[in-house]
Design a protein around this motif. Structure first.
Motif, PDB file in Angstrom:
ATOM      1  N   HIS A 150      39.602  43.407  21.355  1.00 14.45           N
ATOM      2  CA  HIS A 150      40.967  43.488  20.819  1.00 14.45           C
ATOM      3  C   HIS A 150      41.000  44.430  19.617  1.00 14.45           C
ATOM      4  O   HIS A 150      41.964  45.177  19.426  1.00 14.45           O
ATOM      5  N   PHE A 151      39.934  44.391  18.808  1.00 19.95           N
ATOM      6  CA  PHE A 151      39.869  45.289  17.647  1.00 19.95           C
ATOM      7  C   PHE A 151      39.902  46.750  18.109  1.00 19.95           C
ATOM      8  O   PHE A 151      40.643  47.573  17.574  1.00 19.95           O
ATOM      9  N   ALA A 152      39.087  47.037  19.126  1.00 24.47           N
ATOM     10  CA  ALA A 152      39.011  48.419  19.628  1.00 24.47           C
ATOM     11  C   ALA A 152      40.349  48.847  20.252  1.00 24.47           C
ATOM     12  O   ALA A 152      40.789  49.988  20.076  1.00 24.47           O
ATOM     13  N   GLN A 153      40.976  47.911  20.961  1.00 25.34           N
ATOM     14  CA  GLN A 153      42.270  48.233  21.582  1.00 25.34           C
ATOM     15  C   GLN A 153      43.327  48.517  20.507  1.00 25.34           C
ATOM     16  O   GLN A 153      44.071  49.494  20.588  1.00 25.34           O
ATOM     17  N   LEU A 154      43.326  47.683  19.473  1.00 27.55           N
ATOM     18  CA  LEU A 154      44.361  47.782  18.458  1.00 27.55           C
ATOM     19  C   LEU A 154      44.177  48.979  17.526  1.00 27.55           C
ATOM     20  O   LEU A 154      45.130  49.678  17.169  1.00 27.55           O
ATOM     21  N   THR A 155      42.912  49.217  17.125  1.00 25.46           N
ATOM     22  CA  THR A 155      42.650  50.304  16.156  1.00 25.46           C
ATOM     23  C   THR A 155      42.264  51.605  16.847  1.00 25.46           C
ATOM     24  O   THR A 155      42.139  52.630  16.205  1.00 25.46           O
ATOM     25  N   ARG A 156      42.008  51.531  18.135  1.00 32.89           N
ATOM     26  CA  ARG A 156      41.551  52.671  18.952  1.00 32.89           C
ATOM     27  C   ARG A 156      40.193  53.192  18.480  1.00 32.89           C
ATOM     28  O   ARG A 156      39.829  54.340  18.701  1.00 32.89           O
ATOM     29  N   ARG A 157      39.431  52.333  17.812  1.00 35.80           N
ATOM     30  CA  ARG A 157      38.072  52.675  17.377  1.00 35.80           C
ATOM     31  C   ARG A 157      37.223  51.404  17.523  1.00 35.80           C
ATOM     32  O   ARG A 157      37.660  50.326  17.114  1.00 35.80           O
ATOM     33  N   ASP A 158      35.999  51.563  18.020  1.00 36.13           N
ATOM     34  CA  ASP A 158      35.131  50.401  18.250  1.00 36.13           C
ATOM     35  C   ASP A 158      34.225  50.187  17.034  1.00 36.13           C
ATOM     36  O   ASP A 158      33.045  50.499  17.075  1.00 36.13           O
ATOM     37  N   CYS A 159      34.797  49.699  15.946  1.00 31.68           N
ATOM     38  CA  CYS A 159      33.977  49.620  14.728  1.00 31.68           C
ATOM     39  C   CYS A 159      34.185  48.318  13.959  1.00 31.68           C
ATOM     40  O   CYS A 159      34.154  48.308  12.717  1.00 31.68           O
TER      41      CYS A 159
END
Ligand code: SAM
Length: 349
Positions: A150-159
Motif C-alpha cells: 500500500h505504501f508503494a502504491q500510494l507514494t509510487r516509491r517502494d521505500c
C-alpha cells in the motif's frame, strides 16, 4: 466559514528565550499569527497520489528558490512581528542540500523561534543528528500505512523501510515528541488505520490523520470520495475506546485519548470541521511568496522585493498587509470555492 470567529489569546508573544515582543500580525478577526510554515523546496522524493501526479508537477526554476540567507532573513523579520513557531516543509525539505545551514541560521536568530520540520523521512537516518545539532527541536514524519504494497502504491516509491529507519534515527537523535501524519484514501490504505495507530502508540509516536484536501497537483480531489474525520473515528472506535481531549487551542488537530492513555490520536479535519477561526498560520513558499492561507488565491511577492533591495521595514510591512487581507475561512464547500493554482507541494504543507 468555519463557524464564528473567536478572538484568540491577545497577550504579547513571549519567544522561547522569554523575551516579549509586539504582536503585529493581528488580522481583522483578531487572530494573532505566531506560526510561519516555510517551504524550503518544491521538489519531492515521493509522488504521493493525493499530492502529485505520477510524473510530478512543474517546478520553479532554481534561481527563483530563496537562498538559505534569504530564508533566514525573512524568518528573522517574521520573528520581530510576533512569529514564535517556524516549521520547515516542502516539497520534501530533506532534499535541500543546505537544510542544516538553514536550520542553524534560524536557530541563531536574536529571537529564535521554536523550530520544527515536516518530512517524509527519506534521508532522515543521515540527517537527524546534524539537524538536531543545528537547532531542530521537533519533527513530523508523514507515514500513511505500514503495509509495504500500500505504501508503494500510494507514494509510487517502494521505500517504506527507509522511512521507518529515518523515524528510528529521529528518536535516537533526541527529537521529541515525534508526530506522524497520515492521509487515508478510500480503498487504498483506509483499512490500515488501526494497525498504524497501534504501532504508533507502541513506538511512542503521536499519530494524526489528515483529511484529504483539494490541493493535489492533478486536481483529482472529490468531496464525495474522501475519508472524513467521522469515518476515521468510526473505524478507530471499533478497535479502541476514544475519549476527546480538551485544550486544543490553535492546533489543527483535535485529539483523543486512546483506551485511557497514554496513547493519543489526532485528526486534522480541515474539510469537514474547519478550524479557520483559530488559525494563526502564515506560509512562505520556496520561491518567496507569502500566503495567508493554504487555500489563498492571492500571494505577496517577498522574493522580488527582497532582491530589489527592500529594507527589513518594507518587508515587514508586506507581512502585516498580507495578514490584514486574510479571509475568515478557507471556503471549501462554499459556492465559488476554487482550488488554488499551486498544489500542496508548491505551497508547503
Ligand atoms: N514532504 C514532506 C512530507 O511528506 O511530510 C512535507 C511536505 S507534505 C506536502 C506535508 C504534509 O502534507 C504531509 O503530511 C502530506 O501527507 C500532506 N498532504 C499532501 N497533500 C495533501 C492533501 N491533498 N491533503 C491532505 N494532506 C496532504
Amino acid at each position: 466559514m468555519g463557524g464564528p470567529v473567536t478572538v484568540v489569546d491577545l497577550s504579547p508573544a513571549a519567544d522561547p528565550a522569554g523575551v516579549t515582543r509586539p504582536d503585529r500580525l493581528i488580522d481583522r478577526f483578531g487572530r494573532v499569527h505566531r506560526d510561519l510554515r516555510v517551504s524550503v523546496t518544491d521538489r519531492c522524493s515521493l509522488r504521493c497520489s493525493y499530492c502529485m501526479p505520477a510524473d510530478g508537477v512543474p517546478l520553479a526554476p532554481a534561481d527563483r528558490l530563496l537562498t538559505a540567507d534569504e530564508i533566514v532573513r525573512l524568518v528573522g523579520i517574521a520573528t520581530t512581528l510576533g512569529i514564535t513557531e517556524v516549521r520547515l516543509t516542502g516539497g520534501e525539505p530533506l532534499v535541500r542540500a543546505d537544510l542544516v545551514e538553514i536550520v542553524a541560521g534560524i536557530a541563531a536568530l536574536p529571537a529564535a523561534p521554536h523550530l520544527a520540520l515536516t518530512t517524509n523521512g527519506l534521508g532522515l537516518d543521515r540527517l537527524a543528528g546534524p539537524l538536531v545539532s543545528a537547532g531542530l527541536e521537533r519533527i513530523n514524519v508523514s507515514l500513511d500505512t505500514l503495509d509495504r504494497a500500500h505504501f508503494a502504491q500510494l507514494t509510487r516509491r517502494d521505500c517504506l523501510d527507509a522511512v521507518l529507519g529515518g523515524l528510528m534515527a529521529a528518536r535516537l537523535a533526541g527529537l521529541a515528541p515525534i508526530k506522524l501524519n497520515a492521509v487515508l484514501l478510500p480503498g487504498v490504505n483506509d483499512a490500515d488505520a488501526v494497525e498504524l495507530l497501534d504501532w504508533a502508540i507502541d513506538q511512542g509516536f503521536e499519530l494524526r490523520f489528515i483529511e484529504q484536501m483539494p490541493l493535489d497537483g492533478g486536481h483529482t480531489w472529490r468531496r464525495d470520495h474522501m475519508v472524513t474525520a467521522a469515518d476515521i473515528l468510526r473505524r478507530l472506535g471499533q478497535a479502541h475506546r476514544l475519549s476527546p481531549l480538551d485544550g486544543r487551542g490553535p492546533a489543527p488537530a483535535a485529539r483523543w485519548l486512546v483506551d485511557d492513555g497514554p496513547g493519543v490520536v489526532g485528526i486534522i479535519a480541515a474539510v469537514t470541521e474547519p478550524f479557520c477561526a483559530d488559525c494563526q498560520r502564515l506560509r512562505l513558499t520556496a520561491d518567496g511568496q507569502l500566503r495567508n492561507c493554504l487555500f489563498a488565491q492571492a500571494e505577496s511577492d517577498l522574493r522580488q522585493r527582497l532582491r530589489d533591495g527592500a529594507s527589513d521595514d518594507d518587508l515587514a510591512e508586506v507581512f502585516c498587509t498580507a495578514v490584514g487581507r486574510k479571509l475568515a475561512g478557507h471556503g471549501i464547500g462554499e459556492p465559488g470555492f476554487a482550488q488554488p493554482v499551486r498544489p500542496m507541494s508548491a505551497i508547503g504543507g
